[in-house]
Design a protein around this motif. Structure first.
Motif, PDB file in Angstrom:
ATOM      1  N   TYR A  64       0.854  -1.209   0.000  1.00  0.00           N
ATOM      2  CA  TYR A  64       0.000   0.000   0.000  1.00  0.00           C
ATOM      3  C   TYR A  64       0.882   1.247   0.000  1.00  0.00           C
ATOM      4  CZ  TYR A  64      -2.804  -3.797   1.972  1.00  0.00           C
ATOM      5  OH  TYR A  64      -3.399  -5.018   2.208  1.00  0.00           O
ATOM      6  N   LEU A  84      -1.908  -4.017  11.833  1.00  0.00           N
ATOM      7  CA  LEU A  84      -3.352  -3.796  11.956  1.00  0.00           C
ATOM      8  C   LEU A  84      -3.674  -2.316  11.880  1.00  0.00           C
ATOM      9  CD1 LEU A  84      -6.255  -4.840  12.678  1.00  0.00           C
ATOM     10  CD2 LEU A  84      -5.659  -4.441  15.062  1.00  0.00           C
ATOM     11  N   ARG A  85      -2.955  -1.504  12.672  1.00  0.00           N
ATOM     12  CA  ARG A  85      -3.273  -0.076  12.711  1.00  0.00           C
ATOM     13  C   ARG A  85      -2.963   0.605  11.379  1.00  0.00           C
ATOM     14  NH1 ARG A  85      -6.748  -0.789  16.179  1.00  0.00           N
ATOM     15  NH2 ARG A  85      -6.108  -1.162  18.338  1.00  0.00           N
ATOM     16  N   THR A  87      -2.959  -0.790   8.410  1.00  0.00           N
ATOM     17  CA  THR A  87      -3.943  -1.184   7.381  1.00  0.00           C
ATOM     18  C   THR A  87      -5.322  -0.599   7.694  1.00  0.00           C
ATOM     19  OG1 THR A  87      -4.160  -3.308   8.536  1.00  0.00           O
ATOM     20  CG2 THR A  87      -2.800  -3.284   6.563  1.00  0.00           C
ATOM     21  N   GLN A  88      -5.623  -0.396   8.967  1.00  0.00           N
ATOM     22  CA  GLN A  88      -6.891   0.275   9.288  1.00  0.00           C
ATOM     23  C   GLN A  88      -6.876   1.706   8.767  1.00  0.00           C
ATOM     24  OE1 GLN A  88      -7.203  -0.342  13.557  1.00  0.00           O
ATOM     25  NE2 GLN A  88      -8.712  -1.976  13.266  1.00  0.00           N
ATOM     26  N   MET A  90      -5.133   2.732   6.261  1.00  0.00           N
ATOM     27  CA  MET A  90      -5.222   2.603   4.804  1.00  0.00           C
ATOM     28  C   MET A  90      -6.673   2.438   4.363  1.00  0.00           C
ATOM     29  SD  MET A  90      -5.795  -0.098   2.474  1.00  0.00           S
ATOM     30  CE  MET A  90      -5.346  -1.589   3.368  1.00  0.00           C
ATOM     31  N   GLU A  91      -7.438   1.624   5.071  1.00  0.00           N
ATOM     32  CA  GLU A  91      -8.846   1.402   4.719  1.00  0.00           C
ATOM     33  C   GLU A  91      -9.649   2.683   4.863  1.00  0.00           C
ATOM     34  OE1 GLU A  91     -10.557  -1.677   7.087  1.00  0.00           O
ATOM     35  OE2 GLU A  91      -9.640  -3.292   5.938  1.00  0.00           O
ATOM     36  N   GLU A  92      -9.354   3.406   5.951  1.00  0.00           N
ATOM     37  CA  GLU A  92     -10.109   4.635   6.190  1.00  0.00           C
ATOM     38  C   GLU A  92      -9.865   5.624   5.054  1.00  0.00           C
ATOM     39  OE1 GLU A  92     -10.114   5.735  10.454  1.00  0.00           O
ATOM     40  OE2 GLU A  92     -10.530   7.768   9.683  1.00  0.00           O
ATOM     41  N   ASP A  95     -11.786   4.559   1.944  1.00  0.00           N
ATOM     42  CA  ASP A  95     -13.234   4.762   2.061  1.00  0.00           C
ATOM     43  C   ASP A  95     -13.691   6.026   1.352  1.00  0.00           C
ATOM     44  OD1 ASP A  95     -13.948   3.411   5.373  1.00  0.00           O
ATOM     45  OD2 ASP A  95     -13.739   2.524   3.383  1.00  0.00           O
TER      46      ASP A  95
END
Lengths: 97, 303, 546
Positions: A64, A84-85, A87-88, A90-92, A95
């Motif tokens: 990413y 985890l943090r 990639t979270q 990255m997802e946000e 969105d």
């Protein structure tokens, strides 16, 4: 207590500010700001993990390639929690798109 | 309610720590050993001062706790702490243990010139640390992997230059911490053999009795129940690593429910707490004997 | 030529019982005579099964065994499912026992390791539970068995109730081959609620001085479940349970599987999976399954053993659990292990280490914890013939004579809580084989049986790989920044994702942002109690008030 700095050449500029995670034991908080270059400022309570951070970030950015200014406050998270943090965050960012 | 009594070694000493000690006992110790215990910053530069003072603190606390009716099911001493542990297990008499430790301290003080000591590595497994030691150790650069304090905490003992070389490798291998310790000799390595030989000879002369509880041995982390095995540990623990992590794992397998750490300091209570929350902890550095007695009674009532 | 005595065992048994006759009133001995009874009935060199089950411990008998005169009773060959209590090993220090065949030693792994190293204990072998039970009928037939029961009536009928576990299996091996069956019982009653083991199988009953020890091993506090475990649970449900249509399963104990159990009524519901997956379980009655049961997900649960605190809840849910007509549950480890092997679509477990090839192990230096049930539950039974959608979905496409395969899933974070990598090039077990003088490397689950590896990064569908090279690459793709994972190349990962051999959360529609504690159907022990309508009674150590 250690301060670490990294830079990367990434190709996907982030479009907004993002904040995930908490500075709790075993966890970390990640703040990402839009910027012209990719820089990371990491403050961590666990010393001696510079190489691990390098590896985690290399792997994350290969998958990413986000461009922005990253500020990270780490309180002893394992590499899995760091991933985890990140990639979270990255997802946000995705969105919005 | 199974109890585990923990006895720290050198490191936690500080000026004034003998304030509350029974003056009668202190006088006896000074008489037996011919050493005046200064209990001062300057005094604690000397091995005999450190070791005798810590032992005095611990023996005094053992006597007072036993006077309240408490007995250990398991005892675990770290390095110097094995002597108070053996005392608590009823193996060795007061006068003998002080004289023995006085001798030990004197031998240790004289055993090595400058340039020898210990270091600590945090964050690497014992196997990883051993590999680094193997890379550096040679006839000229003597360094050994010594104490196993926790799963990821091990010490080094030997020549300071060799230790520093290993510490550097450790830092490069991702150790969280790699530094020298303020210890003036290479304790817990084969380099201490001569001291061990003399201690063994001294122990041979003593009248020891069978233990009345389980003694966790430094030299191999085993639970031992015979006076021979304890005597071996007292004489020889200086030439072997202290297998503390193993000792504590065994103590947990014996279903320990309560731990009591004797003075000085609370280092081993902290280590234990970070390992498990199954044990109720008391550190006598933080509590009076009366308070400890109160807590032990309260917990006993609940179990 | 003299005639062979074809009933020598029976004669020997009768002689022993005759020798103990003055201690017995019918089958009953006095509590205070326990040591004398053991000394009278056990002979040097005997094969003795001592009930160290996973949960239940015949603690009165094991304590008594340490007090026998080693001059009279020595060199026993112990056979135990679980080495759990300190006195199980004290008998070796005392010279009472010298050899051990066992399955699990988790609670005593350090001392076991020490005793093997210094030859205090000679190990026959380490087994998986079902394998050990099998040998009780072949080449480890016991002379004496020491077991525990809840209640006994005046004839000697036993009630073992919730915690029946392997007692019937152990007793059968002795009862029908002239072994001696000695039972400690919590209570003597006029009438047992039901007969779990008939009096005819029992030789001696000794009322115990206190109830047998029982450990709540399968209870996990939801508060300790992390967001990472929730993310992995979501991936499991979406990427494995849903994908393969898993109807029948076993969860190995742990926080990862507890998280999955608590995600069914929420995340599983969102995916519309209720009634489609997770219907029939082989599982110890874990409290974290209560919300799924109450929400209508579960049809049935058979259990290996009981779980402290779940008794009233189970009694109120006889449609779900295996409950006798007396209203209390019966468990059975031997049958549960058979069911787990042959009758379940899937096993999900966790482990401490996985090597570059996909082999898993929980063995570390200085601690020999043995195997327990995992090698059995986590293996593919080639004897299976019946087909289910999940099993069939793993059938290789290219072989007309092929059949399906059991799903064996290993769920691990790439790094342990001590920040050491879980994925390693070589298992510690390889070294431990030498330390512990074992014939083979003590691997828990072999790569050939492992069909899926799930980490916080994603899922490796190992069953889809065609070669060891491909299998290794799939593991590297989800092994994070461990030394194994660092060998992974981006192009390879892309390729594996395209072919469906590796899936990252985004590939299966799992959003990491959704991995929040609020997604758990219950977040605290109190929530579980509430879900159970007050029927679940958490054990003392799990209560937040003191």
């Amino acid at each position: 207590m250690e301060k670490l700095n990294f830079t990367y050449q990434n190709s996907q500029p982030v479009k907004k500010f993002v904040h995930v995670g908490v500075v709790a034991s075993g966890d970390l908080e990640v703040l990402i700001y839009p910027a012209e270059k990719t820089t990371l400022e990491i403050v961590t309570g666990s010393d001696g993990f510079k190489e691990v951070w390098q590896n985690v970030l290399d792997r994350f950015f290969t998958r990413y390639p986000l461009q922005g200014k990253f500020v990270i406050h780490d309180f002893g998270a394992t590499p899995g929690v760091v991933n985890l943090r990140l990639t979270q965050a990255m997802e946000e960012l995705n969105d919005e798109e | 309610m199974k109890s585990l009594w923990l006895f720290p070694g050198q490191g936690g000493q500080k000026a004034g720590m003998l304030k509350e000690v029974d003056p009668v006992l202190k006088e006896k110790v000074e008489h037996w050993t011919k050493v005046r215990l200064l209990d001062s910053e300057g005094g604690y530069q000397n091995s005999q001062q450190i070791q005798l003072s810590i032992l005095l603190l611990q023996v005094g606390q053992v006597d007072r706790l036993k006077a309240k009716g408490w007995k250990p099911d398991l005892v675990a001493g770290h390095s110097l702490g094995v002597f108070a542990a053996a005392y608590a297990a009823n193996v060795i008499k007061q006068e003998d243990v002080f004289k023995l430790v006085s001798l030990r301290a004197k031998l240790m003080q004289d055993s090595y010139p400058q340039g020898y000591g210990m270091g600590v590595i945090v964050g690497l497994s014992r196997q990883e640390a051993q590999q680094l030691v193997d890379q550096v150790a040679s006839a000229d650069q003597q360094v050994y992997l010594s104490n196993q304090n926790a799963e990821l905490q091990n010490t080094l003992s030997g020549k300071i230059t060799a230790i520093e070389a290993v510490l550097e490798l450790a830092r490069k291998s991702g150790a969280a911490k790699a530094k020298l310790l303020r210890v003036p000799n290479p304790s817990h390595s084969p380099l201490m053999q001569e001291v061990a030989d003399q201690l063994r000879a001294a122990l041979h002369q003593l009248d020891l009795t069978e233990p009345n509880c389980i003694y966790l041995a430094n030299n191999n982390g085993h639970p031992v129940k015979t006076v021979e095995e304890i005597s071996y540990d007292l004489a020889n623990n200086l030439t072997h690593p202290v297998f503390w992590e193993t000792m504590i794992n065994v103590a947990l397998e014996y279903d320990s429910q309560v731990s009591v750490e004797f003075s000085p300091g609370t280092a081993f209570t902290k280590l234990l707490k970070s390992k498990t929350d199954q044990i109720a902890n008391i550190a006598l550095a933080d509590l009076t004997i009366d308070d400890a007695d109160f807590l032990l009674n309260k917990w006993e009532g609940k179990s | 030529m003299s005639e062979r005595n074809w009933h020598s065992h029976r004669d020997a048994k009768n002689a022993r019982l005759a020798g103990a006759a003055k201690l017995l009133d019918g089958k009953f001995a006095k509590t205070e005579d326990v040591v004398k009874v053991l000394e009278a009935l056990i002979k040097p060199g005997d094969k003795v099964v001592l009930e160290g089950d996973n949960q239940k411990q015949a603690s009165f008998l094991s304590a008594a065994l340490t007090k026998v005169d080693a001059a009279k009773v020595h060199d026993l060959h112990m056979i135990m499912s679980s080495i759990s209590r300190p006195e199980h090993l004290d008998i070796f220090d005392l010279g009472i026992a010298s050899k051990m065949d066992f399955s699990y030693a988790g609670p005593q792994s350090t001392r076991v390791s020490q005793m093997i190293a210094d030859n205090t204990m000679q190990v026959g072998d380490i087994h998986t539970y079902l394998e050990l039970f099998g040998r009780l009928f072949i080449d480890l037939i016991p002379n004496v068995v020491l077991v525990a029961a809840d209640k006994v009536d005046h004839e000697g009928n036993l009630y073992t109730g919730f915690n029946t576990e392997e007692t019937p299996t152990i007793v059968e091996a002795a009862a029908f081959h002239d072994g001696i069956v000695i039972v400690q019982a919590n209570d003597v009653v006029d009438k047992v609620p039901r007969v779990d083991i008939p009096a005819g199988w029992v030789d001696v009953v000794i009322p115990a001085d206190k109830p047998y020890q029982l450990e709540p091993l399968f209870t996990r506090d939801p508060q300790a479940i992390s967001e990472l475990q929730i993310l992995m649970g979501m991936m499991a449900i979406r990427g494995i349970y849903e994908k393969h249509n898993v109807q029948t399963l076993n969860h190995g104990v742990g926080f990862n599987t507890s998280a999955i159990e608590l995600l069914l009524p929420t995340y599983g519901e969102q995916l519309g999976l209720k009634g489609k997956i997770c219907r029939n379980w082989e599982l110890n009655p874990t409290p974290t399954l209560i919300p799924a049961i109450e929400s209508g997900w579960v049809e049935s649960i058979h259990s290996f053993g009981g779980e402290v605190g779940m008794e009233k809840y189970i009694m109120a849910r006889p449609d779900i659990f295996f409950v006798g007509n007396d209203g209390t549950m019966r468990s059975n480890r031997a049958l549960g292990q058979v069911a787990g092997q042959y009758a379940c679509d899937m096993f999900v477990g966790s482990t401490l280490q996985i090597d570059q090839f996909g082999n898993s192990s929980t063995v570390t230096h200085g601690r020999l914890s043995g195997f327990g049930g995992a090698p059995n539950m986590g293996s593919n039974p080639t004897g299976r013939r019946h087909s289910t959608p999940a099993w069939q979905s793993l059938k290789p496409a290219d072989d007309p004579l092929a059949k399906g395969q059991k799903l064996v899933v290993q769920m691990v974070e790439t790094f342990g809580s001590n920040k050491k990598p879980v994925f390693v090039d070589h298992l510690d077990a390889e070294e431990v084989r030498k330390e512990a003088k074992l014939a083979n490397v003590p691997i828990m689950i072999y790569t050939e049986d492992t069909t899926h590896i799930l980490t916080e990064e994603g899922i490796a569908y190992l069953y889809k790989t065609d070669s060891m090279e491909e299998r290794k690459a799939a593991i590297e793709a989800v092994a994070g920044v461990t030394p194994v994972g660092l060998r992974s190349k981006p192009q390879e990962v892309k390729n594996l994702r395209e072919r469906g051999i590796v899936a990252l959360p985004e590939d299966i529609g799992v959003r990491r942002q959704d991995a929040k504690r609020s997604l758990l159907a219950a977040q605290t022990m109190d929530d579980l109690v509430e879900w159970s309508h007050g029927l679940y009674n958490p054990p003392v150590k799990f209560r937040s008030w003191s």
